[in-house]
Design a protein around this motif. Structure first.
Motif: not given
Length: 140
Positions: A16-41
């Motif tokens: 969750e902390r990592s997702r905030r950094f990449y989504v809120d910081g860079f503004g990236w959108t995950p293409v897959f998220d299963n609660g264990e791994i998140v992928f960004y295209q």
């Protein structure tokens, strides 16, 4: 052999902390998220963030201290864009390792660590072209 990187996967302690950094910081959108791994295209590759013990187990690699001395880089259109992104990443949980400044060899750069210590260089190089899809072309 073709020179390419398909996927870069970073081991993280708190997804969750990592997702905030990449989504809120860079503004990236995950293409897959299963609660264990998140992928960004990305532009030509995929960046993954995976719970570190799971990644280490998958690699059959014993848990180590932390990331080694390496950095990933995100190139931007100019010094002002670099400073703005560094500030945004810090606000999203990143740690500024080195504020933006012009190095002796030219251009502009600063470093921000994500919440798990992975270093990102936020850089502008006037000789490197960035196309509309974000692809960087090496130039001197």
């Amino acid at each position: 052999m073709q020179q390419q990187i398909s996927v870069i996967t970073l081991g993280v302690q708190d997804l969750e902390r990592s997702r905030r950094f990449y989504v809120d910081g860079f503004g990236w959108t995950p293409v897959f998220d299963n609660g264990e791994i998140v992928f960004y295209q990305m532009n030509g590759l995929v960046l993954g963030t995976w719970i570190r013990p799971e990644l280490e187990g998958d690699m059959q690699r014993p848990a180590g201290p932390g990331p080694s001395a390496f950095s990933l880089a995100h190139n931007v259109a100019g010094p002002e864009a670099a400073d703005a992104l560094i500030a945004r990443l810090a606000a999203a949980g990143g740690q500024v390792l080195r504020p933006g400044q012009a190095p002796p060899h030219g251009g502009y750069r600063g470093y921000v660590a994500d919440p798990d210590g992975h270093a990102w260089e936020i850089a502008w190089n006037p000789a490197w072209a960035i196309d509309d899809q974000g692809h960087v072309t090496f130039g001197l």
